[in-house]
Design an enzyme around this catalytic site. Sequence first.
Site, PDB file in Angstrom:
ATOM      1  CG  HIS A  63      -0.121  -0.018   2.533  1.00  0.00           C
ATOM      2  ND1 HIS A  63       0.476   1.104   3.091  1.00  0.00           N
ATOM      3  CD2 HIS A  63       0.215  -1.029   3.335  1.00  0.00           C
ATOM      4  CE1 HIS A  63       1.112   0.776   4.182  1.00  0.00           C
ATOM      5  NE2 HIS A  63       0.976  -0.516   4.366  1.00  0.00           N
ATOM      6  N   GLY A  64       0.269   2.366  -0.377  1.00  0.00           N
ATOM      7  CA  GLY A  64       0.956   3.664  -0.318  1.00  0.00           C
ATOM      8  C   GLY A  64       1.207   4.062   1.137  1.00  0.00           C
ATOM      9  CB  SER A  86      -0.428   4.155   6.384  1.00  0.00           C
ATOM     10  OG  SER A  86       0.562   4.037   7.403  1.00  0.00           O
ATOM     11  NE  ARG A 140      -1.398  -0.410   6.763  1.00  0.00           N
ATOM     12  CZ  ARG A 140      -1.851  -0.999   7.862  1.00  0.00           C
ATOM     13  NH1 ARG A 140      -2.994  -0.602   8.409  1.00  0.00           N
ATOM     14  NH2 ARG A 140      -1.185  -1.994   8.439  1.00  0.00           N
ATOM     15  CD  GLU A 142       2.414  -5.572   7.757  1.00  0.00           C
ATOM     16  OE1 GLU A 142       3.167  -4.720   7.315  1.00  0.00           O
ATOM     17  OE2 GLU A 142       2.543  -6.789   7.490  1.00  0.00           O
ATOM     18  NE  ARG A 143       5.595  -7.885  11.782  1.00  0.00           N
ATOM     19  CZ  ARG A 143       6.682  -8.659  11.830  1.00  0.00           C
ATOM     20  NH1 ARG A 143       6.628  -9.807  12.491  1.00  0.00           N
ATOM     21  NH2 ARG A 143       7.789  -8.330  11.197  1.00  0.00           N
ATOM     22  CG  ASP A 144      -1.240  -8.484  16.094  1.00  0.00           C
ATOM     23  OD1 ASP A 144      -1.798  -9.214  16.919  1.00  0.00           O
ATOM     24  OD2 ASP A 144      -1.002  -7.266  16.281  1.00  0.00           O
ATOM     25  CG  HIS A 146      -0.570  -4.722   4.837  1.00  0.00           C
ATOM     26  ND1 HIS A 146      -0.994  -3.491   5.257  1.00  0.00           N
ATOM     27  CD2 HIS A 146      -1.694  -5.409   4.491  1.00  0.00           C
ATOM     28  CE1 HIS A 146      -2.318  -3.432   5.177  1.00  0.00           C
ATOM     29  NE2 HIS A 146      -2.773  -4.571   4.712  1.00  0.00           N
TER      30      HIS A 146
HETATM   31  O1  2PG Z   1       4.292  -0.918  11.277  1.00  0.00           O
HETATM   32  C1  2PG Z   1       3.965  -1.820  10.478  1.00  0.00           C
HETATM   33  O2  2PG Z   1       2.881  -2.432  10.436  1.00  0.00           O
HETATM   34  C2  2PG Z   1       5.015  -2.231   9.456  1.00  0.00           C
HETATM   35  C3  2PG Z   1       4.713  -1.721   8.085  1.00  0.00           C
HETATM   36  O3  2PG Z   1       4.483  -0.344   8.119  1.00  0.00           O
HETATM   37  O4  2PG Z   1       6.233  -1.692   9.881  1.00  0.00           O
HETATM   38  P1  2PG Z   1       7.624  -2.376   9.528  1.00  0.00           P
HETATM   39  O5  2PG Z   1       7.880  -1.978   8.086  1.00  0.00           O
HETATM   40  O6  2PG Z   1       8.554  -1.797  10.506  1.00  0.00           O
HETATM   41  O7  2PG Z   1       7.465  -3.865   9.660  1.00  0.00           O
END
Ligand code: 2PG
Length: 217
Positions: free
Chosen positions: A21-22, A24, A72, A99-101, A169
């Site tokens: 995604h762009g 956020s 997003r 996205e990963r939690d 993500h």
């Molecule tokens: O905060 C998050 O969910 C991720 C992606 O933005 O961060 P990171 O890239 O540090 O894994």
Amino acid sequence: MLQKASDTPPKAENVLVLVRHGQSEWNRLNMFTGWKDVGLSEEGMAEAHGAGARLKEEGLHFDSAFASTLKRAHNTLDIILEELGQDKLPIIKAAALNERDYGQLVGINKEEARKRFGAEQVHIWQRSYDIAPPGGESLKDTAARVCPFYDRWIVPELQEGKNVIVVAHGNSLRSLIMELDKLTPEEVKDYSLATAVPVIYRINADGSVAEKRDLAA
Ligand SMILES: O=C(O)[C@@H](CO)OP(=O)(O)O
């Protein structure tokens, strides 16, 4: 093994395009986000338009579109499809692609986290394969929901010769790219995705990667 980047645009069939995604609002504030459903920043919206324009230059047309259930991601995909003149293409939204939690880190500024827990520990939580942030998911945990979804719902589309776009993500896509590119846990630690820069694959009938072009490269 990373596929050799080809210098010719992929043929217009069984193409898989992955896009983070762009930017956020919480990317802009440098805060751990995970499952927090924050919107795109103005810059993120502009990045999404740029990604759509870039894919239009590649002459790509999509038959299927997938996104996570986080706005997003699906708002980025809305903008990309609008740029491609495909705003009527239905978007399949799946929590499996979320996205990963980040667990207890959600909402903490990343610089603040590095001061509090140490830069090395934060990097391990961000990029390692099987070490989860406190109360959150490891990349391995994320892969355990992303990859089965990809195999069950996206591979069959590609095997029918369709072109598929997936907007998700940084980490949920890293978990899929680890599988596609056969990255080791060591290699994946050094791999990350820029916002709204398409990665273009051509996928063979057996699901293996025929070609890969990372438009960031
Ligand atoms: O905060 C998050 O969910 C991720 C992606 O933005 O961060 P990171 O890239 O540090 O894994």
